[in-house]
Design a protein around this motif. Structure first.
Motif, short mmCIF file in Angstrom:
data_model
loop_
_atom_site.label_atom_id
_atom_site.label_comp_id
_atom_site.label_asym_id
_atom_site.label_seq_id
_atom_site.Cartn_x
_atom_site.Cartn_y
_atom_site.Cartn_z
N GLU A 82 6.41 0.16 10.03
CA GLU A 82 6.14 -0.80 8.91
C GLU A 82 4.71 -1.06 8.82
O GLU A 82 4.07 -1.04 7.81
N HIS A 83 4.14 -1.32 9.97
CA HIS A 83 2.58 -1.73 10.31
C HIS A 83 1.89 -0.50 9.93
O HIS A 83 0.87 -0.64 8.84
N ASN A 84 2.30 0.79 10.05
CA ASN A 84 1.61 2.20 9.85
C ASN A 84 1.66 2.21 8.33
O ASN A 84 0.62 2.51 7.58
N ARG A 85 2.53 1.78 7.57
CA ARG A 85 3.09 1.95 6.17
C ARG A 85 2.02 1.08 5.48
O ARG A 85 1.31 1.17 4.42
N LYS A 86 2.07 -0.25 6.12
CA LYS A 86 1.36 -1.43 5.70
C LYS A 86 -0.39 -0.71 5.44
O LYS A 86 -1.07 -1.09 4.61
N MET A 87 -0.77 -0.48 6.61
CA MET A 87 -2.35 0.17 6.90
C MET A 87 -2.45 1.16 5.99
O MET A 87 -3.59 1.20 5.19
N GLU A 88 -1.46 2.17 5.67
CA GLU A 88 -1.82 3.01 4.84
C GLU A 88 -1.81 2.72 3.12
O GLU A 88 -2.46 3.04 2.41
N PHE A 89 -0.71 1.91 2.91
CA PHE A 89 -0.85 1.23 1.69
C PHE A 89 -2.21 0.30 1.25
O PHE A 89 -2.69 0.40 0.36
N GLU A 90 -2.65 -0.51 2.46
CA GLU A 90 -3.67 -1.25 2.20
C GLU A 90 -5.02 -0.33 1.99
O GLU A 90 -5.86 -0.55 1.30
N LYS A 91 -4.88 1.19 2.80
CA LYS A 91 -5.95 1.90 2.57
C LYS A 91 -6.18 2.30 1.17
O LYS A 91 -7.00 2.66 0.72
N LYS A 92 -4.74 2.49 0.56
CA LYS A 92 -4.75 3.18 -0.78
C LYS A 92 -5.16 2.00 -1.58
O LYS A 92 -5.99 2.38 -2.58
N LEU A 93 -4.74 0.82 -1.37
CA LEU A 93 -5.33 -0.36 -2.36
C LEU A 93 -6.76 -0.55 -2.20
O LEU A 93 -7.41 -0.62 -3.23
N THR A 94 -7.50 -0.40 -1.23
CA THR A 94 -8.88 -0.33 -0.87
C THR A 94 -9.58 0.81 -1.63
O THR A 94 -10.48 0.63 -2.43
#
Length: 685
Positions: A239-251
């Motif tokens: 979930e952390h990895n998905r969150k980081m990936e999602f935050e990367k996409k948001l960024t």
């Protein structure tokens, strides 16, 4: 454990569901672990209570044994003393008291031992691991024998001195036999050793049971970790990895222009800051380009927003084909772009790249069934040549961009001359804000004449700025500096009042000025403000509606407020105001637009008139415009006439009205009164 699949948006995430399901198992495991910990604690406590009881029994037994030994010695001493008739009573009496005290102490210890053994019997571990019957019998036999001895010792204490003397021969051997009998001694020793052994057994039992419970607790913890917590940790990590990936996409989305996929202004500002920090650390220079599209509004208004989007995508692709991957290309406004070039720090390379970029984006591109073309202007600046901080660098590049837009070059790299020019323009822009309030806008008039007779037909009003230091400035020197609609309204109002005042003056002097054409900006035509402004001025100066002509440019056809402007033109015409379509043939007007637009005359743009005798295509366009106006029942006016040949060509082609330097330059109101109305008119030969 079953794998939890992610839930749709709005219903929670898979990790939330997993944690909720694991929570129930965790509560059960926590209860079991709590019970095991409690059982371990109780086991240790019971074992320690048992050990303490056994230790106290051992201690009490030892005390009883010691008192028994003392009692036997005291009894033997009493019997020996009783055999001596000369021994006084006061010596014997304390011995009796000591014997009685020992008897009482032994019986008290026996009572305490029975109580303690009763407590021991109620201990859980004692019930689980009870002592053998022989040990119980040993306790009972010792108590019986000891009680028998105490009874006989009491009888000695209670007997008289004479009786003790008479019986010494009997009691002495008995006392000696009991004192010397090793059975009681062995029983005492056995009981003490047995109590110590049982105490050790209690500790051993407690250790064994506690070890077993702790092992069960450890096994349970390991199982919980393997079955619950490890999958949870894995899910948390995923979930952390998905969150980081999602935050990367948001960024990425937050730093990317959604249409062109170029970087946006926020990312550009951050990148500029990083490059400036790098320069401060190691002195590495870089360059910046600001690019502004020249005709984006015309494309957007003429072909729609989708065509405008296609133009922006074309520009983005052009930039990506010219600049390197390390270069930072950003869209910072509607039709504004900025490029950071980390590897460029000299003017020749920067100028070459800027020229290539402008040429590439200026190529034709297809949109639906149309071929579109855009152009752009670029301004460049270099760190550290032109600036070393962000605000100064952007300012310098913006000055260069302005020089490119107002000059003949499409790409311009900053220099000091540019700075001086822009400072001058900034000063003009500041002064322009209050020019209307200071009454600095004046009007010059260019006559319209009959091309055949030279007869005066009217004027076109042309605004001028009477600058207090620079003198009279033509519109091209200050109109591009106006970017506030309120300034445009203020200037237009000043022009309208000057024109109406001059018209009233000329009429009072019995001149026939004819209608005066006033250029009306879009701001005054998209609502009732333009009509109300004219109506108020005419009432003030006592004029008629037909004394004025409203001029609008051909861009009115493709303006986003075209319908509102069309309604305004209809209202003017209903009141008798002529409507003139200026600069005809240079925009995007179609015959359909012209058919539906309410106008009274078409003005041939000066660019076509200037090519008369030089370009057959311009002459053909002039013939087409004249024929079109004739067929539509509209007047045709040619502007920019400077030679007799141009006048003759236009007259013979059928154009009846003209204006230009050939007839008169724009003149002040005073010149109109003193010279224009008084000079003879030259007819065409």
């Amino acid at each position: 454990m079953p794998e939890m699949s992610p839930l749709p948006a709005g219903q929670g995430t898979s990790i939330d569901v997993y944690i909720r399901s694991m929570g129930r198992y965790y509560i059960g495991i926590a209860i079991v672990m709590t019970l095991l910990i409690g059982a371990t604690y109780l086991t240790v406590k019971i074992a320690l209570d048992r050990h303490a009881a056994q230790q106290e029994i051992s201690s009490l037994t030892s005390q009883k044994f010691i008192r028994f030994q003392q009692l036997t010695q005291q009894t033997r001493a009493l019997m020996s003393a009783s055999a001596d008739p000369r021994l006084p009573e006061h010596i014997v009496q304390p011995m009796l008291l000591d014997i009685q005290r020992a008897i009482n102490d032994i019986r008290h210890l026996m009572t305490r031992l029975r109580t303690k053994r009763g407590q021991l019997d109620s201990n859980l571990l004692e019930n689980i691991s009870r002592q053998n019957p022989a040990s119980e019998a040993l306790y009972m036999d010792l108590d019986r024998r000891l009680e028998d001895f105490l009874s006989r010792a009491e009888r000695i204490v209670t007997a008289s001195h004479e009786e003790r003397q008479r019986r010494y021969t009997f009691w002495g051997p008995i006392d000696f036999a009991i004192s010397a009998d090793s059975l009681l001694m062995r029983q005492f020793n056995s009981i003490i050793e047995h109590a110590n052994d049982r105490s050790e057994v209690s500790i051993a039992n407690a250790v064994s049971i506690s070890t077993a419970l702790l092992l069960m607790l450890a096994v349970l913890f390991i199982l919980a970790s393997v079955l619950l917590f490890y999958p949870l940790l894995m899910k948390l990590r995923n979930e952390h990895n998905r969150k980081m990936e999602f935050e990367k996409k948001l960024t990425h989305l937050a730093q990317t222009d959604p249409l062109t996929r170029l970087k946006n202004r926020s990312y550009f500002n951050n990148a500029l800051g990083r490059l400036l920090n790098r320069y401060q650390k190691n002195g590495t220079g870089f360059s910046m380009l600001l690019v502004d599209l020249d005709n984006f509004k015309s494309i957007n208004d003429g072909f729609g927003h989708q065509a405008g989007d296609a133009t922006l995508l074309h520009v983005a692709n052009a930039f990506q084909s010219v600049f390197d991957d390390n270069d930072i290309i950003a869209r910072i406004g509607g039709d504004e772009f900025a490029i950071l070039l980390p590897g460029i720090d000299d003017e020749l390379r920067l100028n070459d790249l800027a020229d290539r970029a402008i040429k590439t984006l200026s190529m034709d591109f297809h949109y639906e069934n149309n071929i579109l073309r855009t152009s752009a202007s670029a301004g460049g600046a270099i760190v550290p040549i032109h600036a070393t901080e962000d605000a100064g660098l952007v300012r310098v590049a913006d000055l260069a961009l302005y020089a490119a837009k107002t000059g003949s070059q499409h790409a311009y790299i900053f220099d000091e001359e540019t700075l001086a020019y822009r400072l001058e323009q900034n000063e003009l822009a500041v002064a322009l804000v209050s020019a209307a309030d200071r009454g600095e806008f004046i009007v010059h008039y260019q006559p319209k004449v009959d091309l055949a007779s030279g007869e005066h037909l009217g004027f076109e009003a042309l605004v001028r700025w009477d600058h207090p230091l620079l003198g009279l400035l033509a519109p091209g020197a200050f109109l591009p500096l106006i970017d506030d609609p309120r300034q445009i309204v203020a200037m237009s109002q000043a022009v309208i009042h000057v024109v109406c005042h001059d018209l009233r003056t000329w009429k009072n002097m019995a001149f026939s000025p004819g209608p005066v054409a006033i250029n009306m900006p879009e701001t005054l035509l998209i609502n009732e403000s333009g009509f109300n402004m004219l109506a108020s001025a005419m009432r003030q100066y006592g004029l008629e509606w037909h004394d004025l002509t409203i001029e609008v440019t051909e861009d009115v056809f493709i303006n986003r407020h075209a319908e509102k402007m069309r309604a305004a033109m209809m209202r003017f015409r209903e009141h008798g105001v002529l409507v003139s379509l200026d600069d005809f043939g240079t925009g995007f007007a179609s015959l359909l637009h012209l058919r539906n637009f309410p106008c009274d005359e078409l003005k041939i743009d000066r660019s076509f008139v200037a090519d008369i005798g030089l370009d057959k295509r311009s002459e053909q366009i002039i013939h087409a415009i004249i024929d079109l106006s004739r067929n539509l029942g509209k007047r045709c006016v040619a502007e920019g006439i400077e030679t007799q040949a141009q006048r003759e060509f236009l007259r013979e082609a059928g154009c009846s009205i003209g204006q230009g330097y050939f007839f008169a330059r724009p003149m002040s109101s005073l010149d109109v009164k003193e010279s224009w109305f008084r000079q003879p008119r030259a007819a065409a030969k």
